[in-house]
Motif scaffolding. Structure first.
Motif, short mmCIF file in Angstrom:
data_model
loop_
_atom_site.label_atom_id
_atom_site.label_comp_id
_atom_site.label_asym_id
_atom_site.label_seq_id
_atom_site.Cartn_x
_atom_site.Cartn_y
_atom_site.Cartn_z
N LEU A 1 1.05 -1.00 -0.05
CA LEU A 1 0.01 0.03 0.00
C LEU A 1 0.98 1.27 0.10
CD1 LEU A 1 -2.90 -0.91 2.33
CD2 LEU A 1 -3.09 -0.89 0.03
N SER A 2 1.91 1.17 0.74
CA SER A 2 2.89 2.40 0.97
C SER A 2 3.40 2.64 -0.49
CB SER A 2 3.90 2.18 1.83
OG SER A 2 3.24 2.31 3.12
N ILE A 3 3.88 1.32 -1.05
CA ILE A 3 4.42 1.37 -2.60
C ILE A 3 3.39 2.00 -3.57
CG2 ILE A 3 5.17 0.09 -4.45
CD1 ILE A 3 6.55 -1.83 -2.35
N LEU A 4 2.09 1.39 -3.40
CA LEU A 4 1.27 2.04 -4.47
C LEU A 4 0.88 3.68 -4.00
CD1 LEU A 4 -1.36 1.84 -6.07
CD2 LEU A 4 -2.68 1.30 -4.14
N ARG A 5 1.22 4.34 -2.88
CA ARG A 5 1.02 5.43 -2.61
C ARG A 5 2.19 6.38 -3.19
NH1 ARG A 5 0.42 5.15 2.54
NH2 ARG A 5 1.98 6.51 3.57
N LEU A 6 3.15 5.76 -3.16
CA LEU A 6 4.36 6.47 -3.92
C LEU A 6 4.22 6.48 -5.20
CD1 LEU A 6 7.49 4.74 -2.15
CD2 LEU A 6 6.95 6.97 -1.98
N LEU A 7 3.83 5.51 -6.12
CA LEU A 7 3.42 5.25 -7.32
C LEU A 7 2.42 6.35 -7.84
CD1 LEU A 7 3.75 1.53 -8.03
CD2 LEU A 7 5.18 3.09 -8.76
N LEU A 8 1.26 6.75 -6.94
CA LEU A 8 0.41 7.78 -7.22
C LEU A 8 0.91 9.01 -7.31
CD1 LEU A 8 -2.54 6.21 -5.31
CD2 LEU A 8 -2.22 6.15 -7.58
N VAL A 9 2.10 9.31 -6.81
CA VAL A 9 2.66 10.57 -6.80
C VAL A 9 2.82 11.24 -8.19
CG1 VAL A 9 4.63 12.14 -6.16
CG2 VAL A 9 3.69 10.56 -4.47
N GLN B 1 8.25 1.17 8.13
CA GLN B 1 8.59 2.21 8.82
C GLN B 1 9.37 3.10 8.25
OE1 GLN B 1 10.89 0.45 12.49
NE2 GLN B 1 8.80 -0.47 13.21
N LEU B 2 9.95 2.91 7.24
CA LEU B 2 10.55 3.96 6.17
C LEU B 2 9.89 4.42 5.20
CD1 LEU B 2 13.43 5.42 5.21
CD2 LEU B 2 13.80 3.20 3.82
N LEU B 3 9.12 3.29 4.62
CA LEU B 3 8.25 3.78 3.38
C LEU B 3 7.30 4.71 3.85
CD1 LEU B 3 7.91 0.43 1.42
CD2 LEU B 3 9.09 2.44 0.63
N ASP B 4 6.48 4.63 5.10
CA ASP B 4 5.36 5.21 5.11
C ASP B 4 5.51 6.70 5.35
OD1 ASP B 4 2.61 5.44 6.02
OD2 ASP B 4 3.28 5.97 8.04
N PRO B 5 6.79 7.09 6.01
CA PRO B 5 6.92 8.78 6.15
C PRO B 5 7.42 9.24 4.69
CG PRO B 5 8.59 7.56 7.40
CD PRO B 5 7.41 6.36 7.04
N VAL B 6 8.13 8.37 4.17
CA VAL B 6 8.69 8.79 2.83
C VAL B 6 7.58 9.18 1.86
CG1 VAL B 6 9.96 8.32 0.74
CG2 VAL B 6 11.07 7.82 3.16
N ALA B 7 6.60 8.15 1.86
CA ALA B 7 5.36 8.31 1.00
C ALA B 7 4.66 9.64 1.50
CB ALA B 7 4.59 7.10 1.29
N ASP B 8 4.59 9.69 2.63
CA ASP B 8 3.77 10.97 3.34
C ASP B 8 4.35 12.12 2.61
OD1 ASP B 8 1.92 9.53 4.47
OD2 ASP B 8 2.79 9.52 6.49
N ARG B 9 5.78 12.45 2.78
CA ARG B 9 6.57 13.41 2.62
C ARG B 9 6.61 13.87 0.81
NH1 ARG B 9 5.87 13.31 6.97
NH2 ARG B 9 7.20 13.59 8.82
N GLY C 1 -5.25 9.07 0.43
CA GLY C 1 -5.63 9.23 1.98
C GLY C 1 -6.01 7.82 2.56
N VAL C 2 -6.70 7.05 1.81
CA VAL C 2 -7.26 5.85 2.21
C VAL C 2 -6.17 4.90 2.45
CG1 VAL C 2 -8.63 3.80 1.91
CG2 VAL C 2 -9.43 5.89 1.40
N THR C 3 -5.28 4.83 1.70
CA THR C 3 -4.24 3.72 1.88
C THR C 3 -3.06 4.30 2.87
OG1 THR C 3 -3.07 5.28 0.32
CG2 THR C 3 -4.01 3.07 -0.54
N ASP C 4 -3.10 5.46 3.25
CA ASP C 4 -2.37 6.11 4.22
C ASP C 4 -2.73 5.72 5.62
OD1 ASP C 4 -0.04 7.82 5.37
OD2 ASP C 4 -1.97 9.14 6.18
N PHE C 5 -4.25 5.51 5.76
CA PHE C 5 -4.77 5.11 7.09
C PHE C 5 -4.59 3.56 7.01
CE2 PHE C 5 -8.48 2.97 8.50
CZ PHE C 5 -8.56 3.25 9.99
N LEU C 6 -4.80 2.85 5.69
CA LEU C 6 -4.94 1.45 5.80
C LEU C 6 -3.57 0.86 6.16
CD1 LEU C 6 -7.21 0.50 3.03
CD2 LEU C 6 -7.85 0.34 5.39
#
Length: 207
Positions: free
Chosen positions: A22-30, A75-83, A54-59
């Protein structure tokens, strides 16, 4: 006991877990979001991408705890994807004149502050400090602010309400974002004053 520790060690090294995907998906959506915003200016689809992000960030966090799939990579991917998500959105919105550039620059400048503290942390043997609740609250507000501000570009009552609430969330988000950053800087200052410098590893520096 040994078997349990072995399973935990294997779990910590897992990569293709559901939260990580899910975190990788969020990165690809950028880049997809930036293309939708700046290319065809397909605001409707851009809003869909923001909603999915937003949904994947919660999930990803919820599933990591629910499925016991926490990992160092996650733990690394989540904050990187957020930033990256926040940076991409503010740049896209600023280039479309949805938000003024001073507002867009306020968020990456705070991240520059955080990155500048990392070398100081490493002198005390730390790579990072625990994520503070204020930082999570700031991200939560910004995740709501951006879609609302984009929706506010339309016409009608819904767009007007979206603009009002979007700027309210943005103001709180930016304020909390900087508050969390300054608190983090104060924690680093306290750490530098109370913890001795970590010994250098052999071969890691000059003699």
């Amino acid at each position: 006991m040994a078997d349990r520790e072995s399973r935990l060690e294997r779990a910590s090294g897992r990569v293709l877990t559901v939260p990580n995907l899910l975190s990788i998906l969020r990165l690809l959506l950028v880049p997809l979001f930036l293309w939708l915003m700046l290319g065809p200016e397909a605001d409707g689809w851009a809003l869909v991408v923001l909603a999915v992000s937003g949904v994947t960030d919660f999930l990803d966090g919820w599933l990591a705890r629910k499925l016991d799939q926490t990992s160092p990579l996650g733990q690394l991917l989540d904050p990187v994807a957020d930033r990256l998500y926040i940076l991409a959105v503010v740049v896209g919105l600023a280039l479309r004149d949805v938000i003024p550039w001073p507002v867009a620059l306020a968020l990456p400048l705070r991240d520059l502050l955080m990155w500048g503290l990392v070398p100081l942390l490493r002198t005390r043997g730390y790579s990072a400090l625990p994520v503070h609740f204020l930082g999570k609250a700031a991200t939560f507000n910004l995740l709501y602010a951006f879609p609302l501000l984009l929706l506010g570009e339309g016409d009608g009552t819904v767009a007007t309400l979206a603009l009002v609430f979007g700027w309210a969330f943005a103001a709180w988000g930016i304020g909390l974002y900087w508050w969390a950053g300054l608190l983090y800087a104060w924690q680093v200052r306290t750490l530098l004053a109370t913890v001795e410098r970590a010994p250098r590893r052999k071969g890691s520096g000059r003699d």
